[in-house]
Structure formats: C-alpha cells, structure tokens
Write a protein that holds these residues in place. Structure first.
Motif, PDB file in Angstrom:
ATOM      1  N   MET A  90      47.992  74.232 -28.537  1.00  0.00           N
ATOM      2  CA  MET A  90      48.993  75.123 -29.115  1.00  0.00           C
ATOM      3  C   MET A  90      50.230  74.345 -29.568  1.00  0.00           C
ATOM      4  N   MET A  91      50.642  73.375 -28.776  1.00  0.00           N
ATOM      5  CA  MET A  91      51.816  72.587 -29.131  1.00  0.00           C
ATOM      6  C   MET A  91      51.556  71.754 -30.382  1.00  0.00           C
ATOM      7  N   ALA A  92      50.390  71.117 -30.463  1.00  0.00           N
ATOM      8  CA  ALA A  92      50.070  70.289 -31.625  1.00  0.00           C
ATOM      9  C   ALA A  92      49.982  71.129 -32.900  1.00  0.00           C
ATOM     10  N   VAL A  93      49.330  72.295 -32.811  1.00  0.00           N
ATOM     11  CA  VAL A  93      49.207  73.162 -33.983  1.00  0.00           C
ATOM     12  C   VAL A  93      50.574  73.708 -34.396  1.00  0.00           C
ATOM     13  N   GLY A  94      51.383  74.089 -33.428  1.00  0.00           N
ATOM     14  CA  GLY A  94      52.712  74.600 -33.747  1.00  0.00           C
ATOM     15  C   GLY A  94      53.593  73.563 -34.410  1.00  0.00           C
ATOM     16  N   ILE A 153      46.780  65.035 -24.630  1.00  0.00           N
ATOM     17  CA  ILE A 153      45.907  65.904 -25.422  1.00  0.00           C
ATOM     18  C   ILE A 153      46.586  66.285 -26.727  1.00  0.00           C
ATOM     19  N   ALA A 154      47.879  66.561 -26.693  1.00  0.00           N
ATOM     20  CA  ALA A 154      48.601  66.935 -27.903  1.00  0.00           C
ATOM     21  C   ALA A 154      48.601  65.803 -28.928  1.00  0.00           C
ATOM     22  N   VAL A 155      48.722  64.564 -28.463  1.00  0.00           N
ATOM     23  CA  VAL A 155      48.707  63.423 -29.381  1.00  0.00           C
ATOM     24  C   VAL A 155      47.354  63.301 -30.075  1.00  0.00           C
ATOM     25  N   VAL A 156      46.268  63.440 -29.325  1.00  0.00           N
ATOM     26  CA  VAL A 156      44.928  63.321 -29.907  1.00  0.00           C
ATOM     27  C   VAL A 156      44.670  64.449 -30.903  1.00  0.00           C
ATOM     28  N   VAL A 157      45.063  65.662 -30.555  1.00  0.00           N
ATOM     29  CA  VAL A 157      44.852  66.793 -31.452  1.00  0.00           C
ATOM     30  C   VAL A 157      45.723  66.657 -32.704  1.00  0.00           C
ATOM     31  N   SER A 158      46.949  66.162 -32.547  1.00  0.00           N
ATOM     32  CA  SER A 158      47.829  65.964 -33.705  1.00  0.00           C
ATOM     33  C   SER A 158      47.240  64.952 -34.676  1.00  0.00           C
TER      34      SER A 158
END
Length: 272
Positions: A90-94, A153-158
């Motif tokens: 959610m953080m990466a998408v936002g 996880i946010a870094v990988v998804v970003s």
C-alpha cells in the motif's frame, strides 16, 4: 620466399583484480566451508576431528530448546512479513500513484529503517515501548520487526512499479472497472512477483535478527538467534555448527527462489 610471422601465443596473466576477487571470496566462503566440515565432526570438541558423523544433525531434532526457539522465530517472521506485505505494498503504490504535501519527506522517513543501524532501532523501540507502558512479549518483537520488514518490501515493490506500463490500469478504468477492481485484477497480479520476492527477503532478515529481538523480547520469548547467541558465549559446539549449516542452506534456497521469481517476472514482462 617470404615467411609469415607466427601468431603471438596467448599468455594467461594473473591480474591483481583476479587476485583481490579470489581473496575476497575466499575470506567470505572459506569459513563457511570450515563450519560445514566440522558440523560432521563426531567429537564433542570443535577443534579436534573425531571422525565423520551425523550425530549433531540428529540431536537437533531432539533439542527442545532449539525447536521452541525455532517456533518463536517462525511465528515472528510469518506475522511480521504478512503484515508488512500489506502495508508495504500500500505504501509503495501510494507513493507511486498519488501526490500529497510532504510526499518527499514521507518517502525519506519511510525508508530510514534501511540505513539506520539495528542497535539504534532496537534502543529506540525499547524506549518507546517502555514509555507507553507496554509489556514486552513475542508481540513486541513482531511489532519491531514490522518496522524494517515493511521498508524492505516497499523498496522491492517500488522497483517493480517503475517498470510497469501505467496505461494498463487506465485501460481497465476506461472499460468500466472501479479503481479497486483495477487494482485487484490488473495492478496486483503484476506486482505479485515483487511482493513475493520482498516477502522472502524480509523473512530471511527477520529470522536472522538478533539485536532488535533481544531488546524487545519479554519473558518466555526466545527466538532462534537469541538461543544460538546464548550458547556460543561459552564456546561453539558441534550442534551449533550443524544448525548454522542448515540455516545457511535454507537462507540460500530462499535467496535463489527470490531471484528466480524476479528473473521469470522480468522475462515475462519483456515478452509482453
């Protein structure tokens, strides 16, 4: 009659770059090979070779303290990774899709756990928990692990989001899908390889953590790294060697699986 000169012979020179590379890899992997070798030692003393034996691997299956610590580590890692996967995605998408005041500052603060030393996170978390009167337990370890697992996880998804076609979700919206349906049926399947890869990385980091867990653990909570550290303070025993080899193989398998998923996802994206 003219004689053609013979072609020069190729000489294999030992370059200093190759020597430094060999020295570096030897420094990293020779101790692991020595550890694996002595894990099959029949002697109770690691410094003396007593013959080949699998007794220390079989003894791990009957060690109740090791199994209990392994169970606590798995509970912490699974809970922290599942919660971090949802929040990190959610953080990466936002951060990728929306604009809001202070976005750059929020992005920098969100990724701070990647660069802050573990000891600083451990002390800060302990001070915070004590200040709010929270009792230390297995759940406080999980809460502390969510902090750094979420950032990874946010870094990988970003990274995955930057390589996606932004028009895919727009096309789904034009065809009548709601924003939630477009996210669930279009964007999320494209992000799943990155989410799974980030979860594997966060799982390994959580299983490996000692400092944060030891600072935030309460009575009765004892993770596997904490149990190993308590035993090696009096000397490294062959059963710890065997346990370390198992953990290295398990971590290597997860790293290989994560890289394989990333590679297959990249190949699929290039074919589209």
């Amino acid at each position: 009659m003219t004689y053609l000169p013979s072609p020069p012979r190729s000489k294999r020179s030992f370059s200093w770059q190759f020597g430094i590379t060999l020295l570096m890899y030897g420094f990293m992997y020779i101790p692991i090979l020595v550890l694996a070798f002595y894990s099959f030692n029949a002697s109770r003393f690691s410094s003396t070779w007593g013959g080949f034996s699998l007794r220390w691997y079989s003894s791990l299956l009957n060690d109740s303290r090791i199994l209990s610590a392994l169970g606590d580590s798995l509970k912490v890692a699974v809970c922290a990774v599942v919660i971090s996967a949802v929040l990190g995605t959610m953080m990466a998408v936002g951060l990728a899709k929306y604009r809001f005041p202070g976005k750059g500052l929020y992005r920098g603060v969100s990724y701070l756990p990647l660069i802050i030393p573990d000891i600083a996170i451990a002390v800060a978390t302990l001070v915070f928990l004590v200040s709010i009167g929270a009792s230390l337990s297995l759940w406080t370890i999980i809460a502390a692990h969510i902090v750094f697992c979420l950032a990874y996880i946010a870094v990988v998804v970003s990274t995955r989001l930057t390589g996606l076609n932004p028009h895919l979700e727009e096309a789904a919206l034009d065809l009548g899908a709601t924003p939630f349906q477009a996210f669930l049926k279009v964007l999320l399947p494209e992000l799943m390889p990155a989410i799974f890869s980030g979860c594997l990385l966060a799982f390994v980091l959580s299983m490996d953590d000692l400092l944060i867990a030891s600072f935030t653990a309460g009575g009765g909570a004892n993770t596997l790294p904490m149990e190993i550290f308590s035993r090696v303070r009096t000397g490294v025993k062959p059963d710890i060697n065997a346990l370390s080899v198992i953990l290295i193989l398990f971590s290597g398998f997860l790293a290989f699986l994560s890289e394989y998923i990333r590679f297959k996802s990249e190949q699929r994206r290039l074919r589209q």
